[in-house]
Every structure is written in structure tokens, then in C-alpha cells.
Enzyme design. Sequence first.
Site, mmCIF file in Angstrom:
data_model
loop_
_atom_site.group_PDB
_atom_site.id
_atom_site.type_symbol
_atom_site.label_atom_id
_atom_site.label_comp_id
_atom_site.label_asym_id
_atom_site.label_seq_id
_atom_site.Cartn_x
_atom_site.Cartn_y
_atom_site.Cartn_z
ATOM 1 N N GLY A 178 -28.601 16.240 -62.285
ATOM 2 C CA GLY A 178 -29.290 17.234 -61.454
ATOM 3 C C GLY A 178 -30.765 16.923 -61.287
ATOM 4 N N CYS A 179 -31.391 16.468 -62.353
ATOM 5 C CA CYS A 179 -32.825 16.157 -62.307
ATOM 6 C C CYS A 179 -33.080 14.919 -61.462
ATOM 7 C CB CYS A 179 -33.369 15.964 -63.723
ATOM 8 S SG CYS A 179 -33.128 17.439 -64.737
#
Length: 157
Positions: free
Chosen positions: A44-45
Amino acid sequence: MSVAIGEPIPDLELPVTGGKTVKLSDYRGQHLVLYFYPKASTPGCTQEGQDFRDAAAEFAAAHTQILGASRDGVKAQENFKTKQAFPFDLVSDTDEALCQAFDVIKLKKMYGKESLGVERSTFLIDAEGVLRAQWRGVKVKDHVAEVLSAARALATG
């Protein structure tokens, strides 16, 4: 105490990628997107960082700098920035001073375990160093487009 919309942000000194130290006041004269993510090089990052990277020219056109931040060490941040070709610096906030100033450390639950972690959050700061917008508990999909729209609105007054 955390920053509030309409109030100046604290002028913290921070270690960033490239072996530099910056103060938040170094960004005055330009708007600043400060985004917090839980952990470098996680899916996600990585996606969020890539979305900011891919929109970097559009942010620049809106007189807006980008700065990413997490609790990762400088080496992890350097690797993340290099691998993803981010055109902006990443803050290594290992002492959590920046995270605490923006109140992004939250109790999280994963696989039935509770731990303190960084809540994905983004802050838009104007050229005078005043917080103008914030997004907390961010979902990555379409987030950068929303931030870019706010940055453009801020740039055009």
C-alpha cells in the site's frame, strides 16, 4: 497536542533521504504535501508513493512540494526512494517527533493483535506554513487525485 487546520505547523528539524536534514520552514514559499505512511516498501505504501511520484509534475505546476514520512530508518527510506525513483525526499521519523506533532500514531489491529502504528494520513500546508487540509485514515485508491485537486485549489487561491 497536534496541529489543527488554520494553524501554523511546528518547525521541526528532520533527517531526510540524501543524507540531509531539513526544517519544515525550508518549504515556505511553496505549498507542501506531507504524507505519512506505515512502512516503506510495503504494497500500500509503495502504491501511494508511486501515485505521488506519477503526479509530481502536476504538484510542481501547482507550486506544491511533496514530502513522505514514516518511522523507518534512513537506510530503509533511501532504499525505498531509490527503488521507486521518487523525485521527492522521505523523512526518517524514528523518534516519532513528526508523527506525534501531526497525531498520526494510532492503535491498530492486525490479525487480532493490537499495536501502535502510523495511520496513513496526508496534510496540505500552504506557503506560509499553515495547515490548510488533512486526510486521515486514507485509502490509497484515488487519494492522490483528491490531494492534487486541493493543492491546485490552494495554488489558485
